[in-house]
Design a protein around this motif. Structure first.
Motif, short mmCIF file in Angstrom:
data_model
loop_
_atom_site.label_atom_id
_atom_site.label_comp_id
_atom_site.label_asym_id
_atom_site.label_seq_id
_atom_site.Cartn_x
_atom_site.Cartn_y
_atom_site.Cartn_z
N GLU A 44 95.47 -86.55 25.32
CA GLU A 44 96.07 -85.23 25.55
C GLU A 44 97.43 -85.11 25.30
O GLU A 44 97.94 -84.05 24.64
N ASN A 48 99.00 -82.66 22.33
CA ASN A 48 100.21 -81.66 22.30
C ASN A 48 101.33 -81.95 21.57
O ASN A 48 101.99 -80.91 21.05
N LYS A 94 98.64 -71.42 23.30
CA LYS A 94 97.98 -71.65 22.01
C LYS A 94 96.86 -70.48 21.85
O LYS A 94 96.10 -70.61 20.89
N GLY A 108 94.88 -78.55 21.40
CA GLY A 108 94.78 -78.02 22.60
C GLY A 108 94.36 -76.49 22.64
O GLY A 108 94.75 -75.82 21.70
N ALA A 113 95.35 -80.02 30.33
CA ALA A 113 95.82 -81.28 30.33
C ALA A 113 97.06 -81.56 31.31
O ALA A 113 96.94 -82.33 32.26
MG MG Z 1 97.06 -80.03 25.47
#
Ligand code: MG
Ligand code: ADP
Length: 595
Positions: A44, A48, A94, A108, A113
């Motif tokens: 994760e 990112n 996002k 993501g 996360a």
């Molecule tokens: Mg993420």
């Protein structure tokens, strides 16, 4: 805080009203899905960093990630006033509208996360956006957010995860050995490395730099970092595009195989995915070029319009759903076959018999033979069946029946020796028999270290970081059975001597065989490891089916087999021989009794 408290309360107090779970409990539940083990947190955090446009990512791990996971990037950074939001569940920069879900181009989008990781660890976020001259940090402990403080740091983001699962002892308990957890982390990092050759990655495990890429953008260079230079050199490029799909990447030539599917990697729109059906599309494209139980190495990138693939079907997004699965699979098959056909097999045939006509390493002998020797095909097809359609099982040969004295008659299909024994005819699988012989010799020598044969020239073998870990761990054992082996820079080992019993076999092949077996067993029983390695190594070193044996060699094999304690099965339990008793022959020929 006890995660299960609310559920217990429900069971014991039927009057408890329905209420929304606290953020803390909801996060821990979600964390169970997103953060299964240290490597999932690593995944994760790398995603990112990539989403933030970083082209340099450094990962520091301590104690297999249980003590520390730190990911440092040079990406866009998070504005100081948004740090709090970043660690909230369903907070993401996002995605705004549900419709965006169908054209996600970032890795993501669930906004889960950081919140999940924060609920099961001590999480520190330090970040500075490029245009500010100061950054800020916040700390989350068991879901509690400590206020942000300003500080001078370089642009980019650092996420520090300490004491993962400190408040979820059950999770900690279910983690595998450090070795296995480290291997998961190595695998994840190398996967993202492969998918992002333009990003400079560094991975440290307890201060050792175990993996790094240059960020030059050269795919083959990353493949070399993961699989070793020699493998990278042999890999065949794949590139094809139709109106559905673009497939590019690298696949191994048929002579370069593994005993498991672990080195078949697929990426869909840069996202690593695991889908057995994709693997099947690949292996089917190799069709007859692979032996049973052997798999290619592949790093394949599929690109298709984000609307044609659903990435939101899995909490960690490891699975995807295609709009038209069949089309995608056919496309992969075509792309792979085209690449394989364009790759001329001549050099491999030139290598047969150990005579290298075209340079390069000798390929796996067994794989090549399928291409050139139809007799082998025939031999294989009848391998598991009885003769004349009668199922004759090794069960007819109880191990208690002593060792038969055998007289050689000949060799058939370059695979089986025919011999006459005390009660009829024996067909002996030359490979299985030799495996058994080598195995027993090894075991009988075990207590006083089998003799070594020093190589005229030492050989350097490279492994992926996770395989190298395994070799390191079993170094002592490998030396005990007769290898002279030493670490030689990251991921590489130098072989100076091999067990004398295995003279004449490729030292690299033997070592790889031993490692492949270890990889298949995540936590093999320590007392079995040695025999496992020996069995695997013997398999690799034994004469192969398809190999011509002189009458002298054949006779020696029979004599050695007679001397074995358990001559009737190979170390893996397959029969070494099939017995057609005189009685059976007579019945088959209608001389006596019922057919
Ligand atoms: Mg993420
Ligand atoms: P998601 O990635 O699904 O949006 P996360 O919980 O992983 O959810 O992250 C939440 C938000 O925090 C991201 O949307 C992003 O805005 C910000 N963020 C997280 N990590 C970084 C990073 N390394 N660099 C910049 N922004 C980040």
């Amino acid at each position: 805080m006890d995660l299960f408290q609310p559920f217990l309360a429900l069971r014991y107090n039927i009057f408890m009203p329905i209420q929304l779970l606290s953020e803390e409990v909801a996060s821990q539940i979600a964390a169970g899905e997103v953060v299964e083990r240290p490597s999932s947190a690593v995944k994760e955090l790398i995603e990112n960093s990539l989403d933030a446009g970083a082209d340099q990512i450094t990962i520091l791990i301590r104690e297999a990630g249980k003590r520390l996971i730190e990911v440092v990037d040079n990406g866009d950074g998070i504005p100081a006033e948004e740090l709090n939001l970043a660690v909230h569940r369903h907070a993401t920069s996002k995605l705004k509208y549900a419709a965006d879900l169908f054209r996600v181009s970032t890795l993501g989008f669930r906004g889960e996360a950081l919140a999940s990781i924060g609920s099961v660890s001590h999480l520190t976020l330090l970040s500075r956006v490029q245009k500010e001259d100061k950054g800020a940090s916040i700390r989350v402990e068991g879901g509690d957010i400590k206020p942000a403080s300003l500080l001078g740091i370089p642009p980019g983001t650092t996420v520090r995860v300490e004491h993962l699962f400190y408040n979820v002892p059950a999770r900690l308990k279910f983690l595998k050995t450090d070795r296995t957890e480290k291997r998961h982390i190595n695998d994840i990092v190398s996967r993202y490395g492969l998918a992002n050759p333009g990003v400079r990655l560094k991975l440290y495990q307890d201060d050792d730099l175990v993996f790094q890429t240059s960020g030059s953008g050269d795919q083959r260079e990353v493949i070399a970092a993961v699989y070793g230079v020699e493998t990278a050199r042999q890999m065949i490029g794949v590139l094809s595009e139709d109106n559905i799909l673009r497939v590019d990447g690298f696949i191994s030539p048929p002579g370069l195989t593994r005993s498991n599917r672990r080195e078949i990697l697929f990426f869909v729109n840069q996202r690593p995915v695991q889908d057995p059906a994709l693997t099947k599309a690949l292996t089917q494209a190799y069709h007859t070029l692979l032996m049973k139980g052997r798999y290619p190495i592949a790093v394949l990138f599929l690109k298709l319009s984000p609307e044609k693939v659903d990435v939101n079907v899995h909490p960690t997004k490891a699975e995807v759903r295609f709009e038209d699965k069949g089309e995608v699979f056919r496309s992969i098959g075509r792309a792979v076959r085209r690449a394989l056909l364009a790759h001329t097999p001549v050099s491999e045939v030139g290598n047969l018999g150990g005579v290298k006509l075209w340079g390069g390493p000798a390929p796996d002998h067994r794989d090549v033979r399928r291409v050139i020797d139809p007799a082998w095909e025939l031999a294989k097809d009848t391998r598991d069946e009885g003769v004349f359609g009668a199922p004759i099982e090794s069960g007819q040969l109880p191990a208690a029946m002593g060792t038969p004295i055998l007289r050689l008659i000949g060799q058939v299909a370059l695979t089986y020796l025919i011999a006459e024994g005390p009660d009829g005819l024996y067909l002996i699988d030359q490979h299985a028999a030799h495996e058994r012989i080598l195995f027993e010799k090894f075991i009988s020598l075990r207590d006083n270290k089998p003799p070594s044969q020093v190589l005229l020239e030492s050989i350097v073998v490279e492994f992926s970081p996770s395989s190298a870990d395994l070799v390191n761990e079993q170094l002592e054992l490998l030396c005990e059975i007769g290898f002279d082996l030493e670490a030689f820079g990251p991921g590489a080992f130098v072989i100076r001597a091999v067990p004398a019993l295995l003279q004449g076999t490729s030292p690299e092949g033997i070592l790889r065989a031993a490692v492949e077996d270890l990889e298949e067993n995540e936590t093999p029983l320590e007392r079995n490891i040695e025999e496992k390695i020996i069995a695997r190594v013997c398999k690799r070193a034994a004469v192969k089916a398809g190999q011509i044996l002189s009458p002298e060699e054949s006779r020696k094999l029979l004599l050695d087999l007679e001397a074995c304690q358990s001559p009737r099965t190979c170390p893996h339990g397959r029969p070494t021989m099939i017995h057609l008793s005189v009685d059976l022959l007579e019945r088959k020929f209608g001389r006596t009794g019922p057919m």
